[in-house]
Design a protein around this motif. Structure first.
Motif, PDB file in Angstrom:
ATOM      1  N   ILE A 316       0.842  -1.208   0.000  1.00  0.00           N
ATOM      2  CA  ILE A 316       0.000   0.000   0.000  1.00  0.00           C
ATOM      3  C   ILE A 316       0.871   1.249   0.000  1.00  0.00           C
ATOM      4  CG2 ILE A 316      -1.728   1.301   1.319  1.00  0.00           C
ATOM      5  CD1 ILE A 316      -3.034  -1.408   1.987  1.00  0.00           C
ATOM      6  N   ALA A 317       1.991   1.193   0.725  1.00  0.00           N
ATOM      7  CA  ALA A 317       2.937   2.320   0.672  1.00  0.00           C
ATOM      8  C   ALA A 317       3.367   2.563  -0.771  1.00  0.00           C
ATOM      9  CB  ALA A 317       4.154   2.052   1.557  1.00  0.00           C
ATOM     10  N   GLY A 318       3.552   1.481  -1.514  1.00  0.00           N
ATOM     11  CA  GLY A 318       3.980   1.593  -2.909  1.00  0.00           C
ATOM     12  C   GLY A 318       2.826   1.798  -3.871  1.00  0.00           C
ATOM     13  N   GLU A 319       1.625   1.987  -3.331  1.00  0.00           N
ATOM     14  CA  GLU A 319       0.418   2.244  -4.132  1.00  0.00           C
ATOM     15  C   GLU A 319       0.195   1.132  -5.152  1.00  0.00           C
ATOM     16  OE1 GLU A 319       1.000   6.289  -5.522  1.00  0.00           O
ATOM     17  OE2 GLU A 319       0.723   7.104  -3.505  1.00  0.00           O
ATOM     18  N   ASP A 320       0.460  -0.091  -4.714  1.00  0.00           N
ATOM     19  CA  ASP A 320       0.375  -1.277  -5.566  1.00  0.00           C
ATOM     20  C   ASP A 320      -0.834  -2.109  -5.124  1.00  0.00           C
ATOM     21  OD1 ASP A 320       0.721  -3.646  -6.931  1.00  0.00           O
ATOM     22  OD2 ASP A 320       2.624  -4.167  -5.983  1.00  0.00           O
ATOM     23  N   ALA A 321      -1.781  -2.326  -6.044  1.00  0.00           N
ATOM     24  CA  ALA A 321      -2.996  -3.103  -5.715  1.00  0.00           C
ATOM     25  C   ALA A 321      -2.668  -4.594  -5.698  1.00  0.00           C
ATOM     26  CB  ALA A 321      -4.084  -2.803  -6.734  1.00  0.00           C
ATOM     27  N   ASN A 322      -1.726  -4.960  -4.860  1.00  0.00           N
ATOM     28  CA  ASN A 322      -1.202  -6.328  -4.824  1.00  0.00           C
ATOM     29  C   ASN A 322      -2.091  -7.188  -3.940  1.00  0.00           C
ATOM     30  OD1 ASN A 322       0.339  -8.643  -4.341  1.00  0.00           O
ATOM     31  ND2 ASN A 322       2.237  -7.524  -4.687  1.00  0.00           N
ATOM     32  N   TRP A 323      -3.219  -7.624  -4.460  1.00  0.00           N
ATOM     33  CA  TRP A 323      -4.174  -8.357  -3.633  1.00  0.00           C
ATOM     34  C   TRP A 323      -3.695  -9.762  -3.307  1.00  0.00           C
ATOM     35  CZ3 TRP A 323      -5.884 -12.595  -6.158  1.00  0.00           C
ATOM     36  CH2 TRP A 323      -5.852 -12.572  -7.563  1.00  0.00           C
ATOM     37  N   GLY A 324      -2.677 -10.250  -4.020  1.00  0.00           N
ATOM     38  CA  GLY A 324      -2.085 -11.552  -3.668  1.00  0.00           C
ATOM     39  C   GLY A 324      -1.553 -11.546  -2.241  1.00  0.00           C
ATOM     40  N   ARG A 325      -1.037 -10.390  -1.814  1.00  0.00           N
ATOM     41  CA  ARG A 325      -0.515 -10.308  -0.444  1.00  0.00           C
ATOM     42  C   ARG A 325      -1.650 -10.345   0.588  1.00  0.00           C
ATOM     43  NH1 ARG A 325       4.508  -5.929  -1.000  1.00  0.00           N
ATOM     44  NH2 ARG A 325       5.637  -7.091  -2.606  1.00  0.00           N
ATOM     45  N   ILE A 326      -2.838  -9.867   0.175  1.00  0.00           N
ATOM     46  CA  ILE A 326      -3.996  -9.954   1.082  1.00  0.00           C
ATOM     47  C   ILE A 326      -4.428 -11.416   1.199  1.00  0.00           C
ATOM     48  CG2 ILE A 326      -6.334  -9.097   1.520  1.00  0.00           C
ATOM     49  CD1 ILE A 326      -5.149  -6.563   0.990  1.00  0.00           C
ATOM     50  N   VAL A 327      -4.427 -12.139   0.083  1.00  0.00           N
ATOM     51  CA  VAL A 327      -4.710 -13.579   0.123  1.00  0.00           C
ATOM     52  C   VAL A 327      -3.757 -14.260   1.107  1.00  0.00           C
ATOM     53  CG1 VAL A 327      -4.696 -15.740  -1.177  1.00  0.00           C
ATOM     54  CG2 VAL A 327      -5.518 -13.645  -2.273  1.00  0.00           C
ATOM     55  N   MET A 328      -2.473 -13.941   0.993  1.00  0.00           N
ATOM     56  CA  MET A 328      -1.466 -14.507   1.877  1.00  0.00           C
ATOM     57  C   MET A 328      -1.807 -14.227   3.335  1.00  0.00           C
ATOM     58  SD  MET A 328       1.200 -13.406   3.943  1.00  0.00           S
ATOM     59  CE  MET A 328       1.362 -11.700   3.355  1.00  0.00           C
ATOM     60  N   ALA A 329      -2.148 -12.967   3.639  1.00  0.00           N
ATOM     61  CA  ALA A 329      -2.417 -12.586   5.030  1.00  0.00           C
ATOM     62  C   ALA A 329      -3.666 -13.275   5.565  1.00  0.00           C
ATOM     63  CB  ALA A 329      -2.548 -11.064   5.144  1.00  0.00           C
ATOM     64  N   VAL A 330      -4.694 -13.397   4.729  1.00  0.00           N
ATOM     65  CA  VAL A 330      -5.892 -14.144   5.145  1.00  0.00           C
ATOM     66  C   VAL A 330      -5.497 -15.581   5.447  1.00  0.00           C
ATOM     67  CG1 VAL A 330      -8.127 -15.058   4.376  1.00  0.00           C
ATOM     68  CG2 VAL A 330      -7.502 -12.694   3.840  1.00  0.00           C
ATOM     69  N   GLY A 331      -4.674 -16.149   4.580  1.00  0.00           N
ATOM     70  CA  GLY A 331      -4.272 -17.548   4.730  1.00  0.00           C
ATOM     71  C   GLY A 331      -3.494 -17.825   5.983  1.00  0.00           C
ATOM     72  N   LYS A 332      -2.685 -16.863   6.434  1.00  0.00           N
ATOM     73  CA  LYS A 332      -1.837 -17.112   7.604  1.00  0.00           C
ATOM     74  C   LYS A 332      -2.547 -16.801   8.920  1.00  0.00           C
ATOM     75  CE  LYS A 332       0.538 -12.697   8.415  1.00  0.00           C
ATOM     76  NZ  LYS A 332       1.767 -12.035   8.867  1.00  0.00           N
ATOM     77  N   ALA A 333      -3.748 -16.254   8.851  1.00  0.00           N
ATOM     78  CA  ALA A 333      -4.405 -15.776  10.070  1.00  0.00           C
ATOM     79  C   ALA A 333      -4.791 -16.894  11.030  1.00  0.00           C
ATOM     80  CB  ALA A 333      -5.637 -14.947   9.712  1.00  0.00           C
ATOM     81  N   GLY A 334      -4.848 -18.109  10.520  1.00  0.00           N
ATOM     82  CA  GLY A 334      -5.196 -19.221  11.400  1.00  0.00           C
ATOM     83  C   GLY A 334      -6.681 -19.294  11.713  1.00  0.00           C
ATOM     84  N   GLU A 335      -7.485 -18.600  10.912  1.00  0.00           N
ATOM     85  CA  GLU A 335      -8.935 -18.579  11.119  1.00  0.00           C
ATOM     86  C   GLU A 335      -9.624 -19.305   9.968  1.00  0.00           C
ATOM     87  OE1 GLU A 335     -10.750 -17.272  13.739  1.00  0.00           O
ATOM     88  OE2 GLU A 335      -8.749 -17.318  14.602  1.00  0.00           O
ATOM     89  N   PRO A 336     -10.888 -19.741  10.183  1.00  0.00           N
ATOM     90  CA  PRO A 336     -11.608 -20.407   9.100  1.00  0.00           C
ATOM     91  C   PRO A 336     -11.677 -19.523   7.852  1.00  0.00           C
ATOM     92  CG  PRO A 336     -12.807 -20.651  11.158  1.00  0.00           C
ATOM     93  CD  PRO A 336     -11.670 -19.686  11.427  1.00  0.00           C
ATOM     94  N   ALA A 337     -11.277 -20.071   6.729  1.00  0.00           N
ATOM     95  CA  ALA A 337     -11.336 -19.355   5.453  1.00  0.00           C
ATOM     96  C   ALA A 337     -11.368 -20.401   4.354  1.00  0.00           C
ATOM     97  CB  ALA A 337     -10.119 -18.440   5.282  1.00  0.00           C
ATOM     98  N   ASP A 338     -11.967 -20.030   3.242  1.00  0.00           N
ATOM     99  CA  ASP A 338     -12.040 -20.941   2.108  1.00  0.00           C
ATOM    100  C   ASP A 338     -11.537 -20.177   0.904  1.00  0.00           C
ATOM    101  OD1 ASP A 338     -12.662 -22.451  -0.091  1.00  0.00           O
ATOM    102  OD2 ASP A 338     -14.683 -22.959   0.582  1.00  0.00           O
ATOM    103  N   ARG A 339     -10.428 -20.650   0.360  1.00  0.00           N
ATOM    104  CA  ARG A 339      -9.808 -19.944  -0.757  1.00  0.00           C
ATOM    105  C   ARG A 339     -10.828 -19.690  -1.866  1.00  0.00           C
ATOM    106  NH1 ARG A 339      -5.973 -23.815  -3.510  1.00  0.00           N
ATOM    107  NH2 ARG A 339      -7.960 -24.373  -4.454  1.00  0.00           N
ATOM    108  N   ASP A 340     -11.741 -20.624  -2.091  1.00  0.00           N
ATOM    109  CA  ASP A 340     -12.630 -20.544  -3.248  1.00  0.00           C
ATOM    110  C   ASP A 340     -13.875 -19.687  -3.025  1.00  0.00           C
ATOM    111  OD1 ASP A 340     -10.809 -22.063  -4.613  1.00  0.00           O
ATOM    112  OD2 ASP A 340     -11.730 -23.951  -4.004  1.00  0.00           O
ATOM    113  N   THR A 341     -14.029 -19.090  -1.813  1.00  0.00           N
ATOM    114  CA  THR A 341     -15.133 -18.144  -1.598  1.00  0.00           C
ATOM    115  C   THR A 341     -14.610 -16.758  -1.216  1.00  0.00           C
ATOM    116  OG1 THR A 341     -15.333 -18.716   0.747  1.00  0.00           O
ATOM    117  CG2 THR A 341     -16.682 -19.975  -0.792  1.00  0.00           C
ATOM    118  N   LEU A 342     -13.303 -16.586  -1.286  1.00  0.00           N
ATOM    119  CA  LEU A 342     -12.672 -15.346  -0.832  1.00  0.00           C
ATOM    120  C   LEU A 342     -12.747 -14.259  -1.905  1.00  0.00           C
ATOM    121  CD1 LEU A 342     -10.849 -13.832   1.208  1.00  0.00           C
ATOM    122  CD2 LEU A 342      -8.896 -15.065   0.252  1.00  0.00           C
TER     123      LEU A 342
END
Lengths: 408, 408
Positions: A316-342
């Protein structure tokens, strides 16, 4: 080091005086600086108090004592030392706090336990007792000052003074709330963060004030993070002088209790967001809204995993819409998530839906949004109805400069 | 962006060939670059396989499939795609992986499930099937290459090629281990991190190989962190061809099993530390040794809280012996700790003992130590006998430059 004023700074608001609250500041010279660094706030007899504190296992003497003092429910004074946190200083640190409590209680003819002390600054150096003694002595007789003077005097690495205000109707009686806060680094949510002080003329029992403060805290201070680092000294105290003359609030069943709680929560949200706006090195204010989670608590954890991710914050500092990094952060949170409904969006534009990039995704409006100062990130987990919003700032060269050079 | 070679880089080691393992690389041109980016490693019939994978809730198709494939225990080939992680790409990503498995199994006359596929690079772009098809076709007939060629071909933002080797005696038979790894950002421990591949000529059952790999992982890959961000694609696979001719290892009761496990752990530790040495922007390699904890697991969590603290990492980048930030990190870890028994040192010099600064503390030797490239931090919690060591790097302007500008 000269630290520039945050580009996200807001002007200090007009704040009403609170009847029963007298503001004074003085110079204890805890550091070699040309400014006031000791705050003394006198509270009228009968003031109720509530507080939330850091969950750190290495909390300061001030936090340990404050947690006990709050249980008795009454306050007559607040002392805030800036420039020395007095944390990790053993019995010598405790002696300094007890000396301040004794000195102020002598001056006000109250119980020592009614004197609340906070300290912020370097860790591991006992608060110098001689400087504290002289500072308190001059504060006891100092002229009254403004809210902005107080906000400046409790500050350390802050780049702007932070205050917030709100009011509420309790029956026919209008009650006022004025509050100040300091903090910009070592900010992560764990019940309470930073030093914040809320003053109201409302008449409210300590027990209900505590209930209102804790509820507000869960939706405000606990929802911000600058750098994932939780301070040893985090404290938020609420003081209610009762001078407004409203019917005493004792629970949420009372008339006006909801309005009062909403006003307290409003002030807490303002204060919490001001701290993020002064986040070390911050160039952008980021709101992360998580929906569709298994529960509100789960949404909160996912939101914080995103907000604390260095890769998300630098993107975000680099003004880059890098949503792959958001996927990564959701994935590491250790909470229920489903890649295919995200689903993930920025500024109201979806970039990915249901586990895949949006067909014909147009990055232009998203890039435009990311160039602004106020960024929103939307994350829909698509598995439930839990939701939470958290606030953070970006991670920039400024953060590194401030923290690789400054001894906090 | 031109990223300089890490100042902590080490030369690529001499690594023995592993009988039954044939190395080849090719160009799939997943990105517009002038380098090989597709690795094809052929494994002889009867090769046992074990693996550990990311715990991310948003793991890639490759990880999901690899986790299933490992259960069958046998492998004939490994394909690694660099430049595209194929994560978060839905059914299109899965089709690309299945195509690769079919194409390679046709070429080798083996089962598709014996072909392991890994991908690393940008998230959210389906791996292009045409490029993969042509790349695999040319890899199947490419000349044999070296371990260093493989290490370079699996790399993405890495600034140097990473390999490690060890050997062990199983009875009278010497077995060799050669291994390569890639990774420098999005590195946080959660069972496995990064892409790592270990090859041995030892004869070992898949079940015991898995046991050995998991044990090694817990003390090595799970003990490193660069930026607290866990990848969606982390994978470490171990392949054992059995060509050394030792008596088959089936459990820790077998002669030589301990020596073999120690050699695997040794290689894993080397690989893990190499990743930290290539941590994005790293200028210093940091070892954090936690002792006196409630348990080993508790020591591990405290170690990671310190290693992941931006304030600790920036202090070390600034060569500042700011042990107050270590106190903070211990306090926020959420593990049993007692402020008044906590001791903190750098490079073997205690700065604080039993909850207080050391009397007459001389900062000079500590400051000298912090000016070096290899930093040690000692933390004794003083409440039990649990211990753990973790490795990380400092947080510098380089990390911000790499991640605010580069789309990973």
């Amino acid at each position: 080091m000269d630290i520039e004023r945050s580009p996200l700074a807001t002007p200090f608001p007009e704040m009403p005086a609170i009847e029963g609250v007298v503001l004074r500041v003085a110079r204890a010279q805890y550091k070699e600086w040309d400014r006031c660094d000791l705050t003394f706030i006198e509270l009228c007899d009968g003031t109720a108090v509530a507080g939330v504190f850091t969950q750190s296992a290495c909390s300061s003497t001030e936090v340990e004592m404050g947690r006990e003092q709050v249980k008795a429910g009454s306050a007559r004074a607040l002392i805030v030392n800036a420039g020395n946190s007095n944390a990790f200083t053993g019995y010598r640190g405790r002696e300094a706090v007890e000396q301040i409590m004794a000195q102020v209680s002598d001056g006000l003819q109250c119980e020592p336990r009614e004197v609340f002390v906070s300290s912020t600054g370097v860790i591991g150096v006992p608060l110098p007792k001689d400087k504290a003694r002289e500072g308190v002595a001059s504060a006891l007789t100092a002229p009254e000052c403004s809210w902005e003077d107080v906000a400046n005097t409790i500050a350390t690495t802050d780049t702007f003074a932070k205050g917030a205000t709100a009011s509420a109707m309790i029956g026919e009686t209008r009650v006022e709330i004025s509050a100040v806060i300091k903090g910009s680094g070592m900010i992560a949510p764990d019940m309470a963060t930073m030093l914040g002080y809320i003053f109201t003329d409302a008449s409210v029992t300590p027990g209900f004030l505590q209930e209102v403060l804790q509820a507000a805290n869960g939706k405000t201070f606990s929802c911000i993070t600058v750098d994932s680092d939780t301070s040893t000294s985090d404290t938020v105290l609420a003081f209610a002088t009762g001078k407004a003359g409203n019917t005493l609030l004792t629970s949420f069943d009372d008339t006006g209790a909801d309005a009062f709680a909403a006003a307290i929560a409003d002030v807490c949200r303002q204060l919490a967001q001001l701290v993020v706006r002064d986040g070390e090195g911050a160039q952008k204010f980021i709101e992360i809204a998580v929906t569709g989670a298994d529960s509100d608590a789960s949404a909160h954890k996912v939101g914080l995993a995103i907000a604390n991710s260095p890769l998300v914050k630098t993107a975000i500092a680099g003004e880059d819409a890098n949503w792959g990094r958001i996927v990564m952060a959701v994935g590491k949170a250790g909470e229920p998530a489903d890649r295919d409904t995200l689903s993930i969006g920025f500024g109201g534009h979806w970039a990915a839906r249901d586990g895949q990039p949006v067909a014909g995704y147009d990055e232009a409006p998203v890039t435009e949004h990311l160039k602004g100062q106020n960024i929103t990130v939307e994350v829909d987990l698509g598995i439930g109805s839990g939701r939470s919003t958290v606030w953070t700032c970006d991670l920039t060269h400024g953060y590194i400069s401030i923290n690789a050079d400054y001894r906090s």
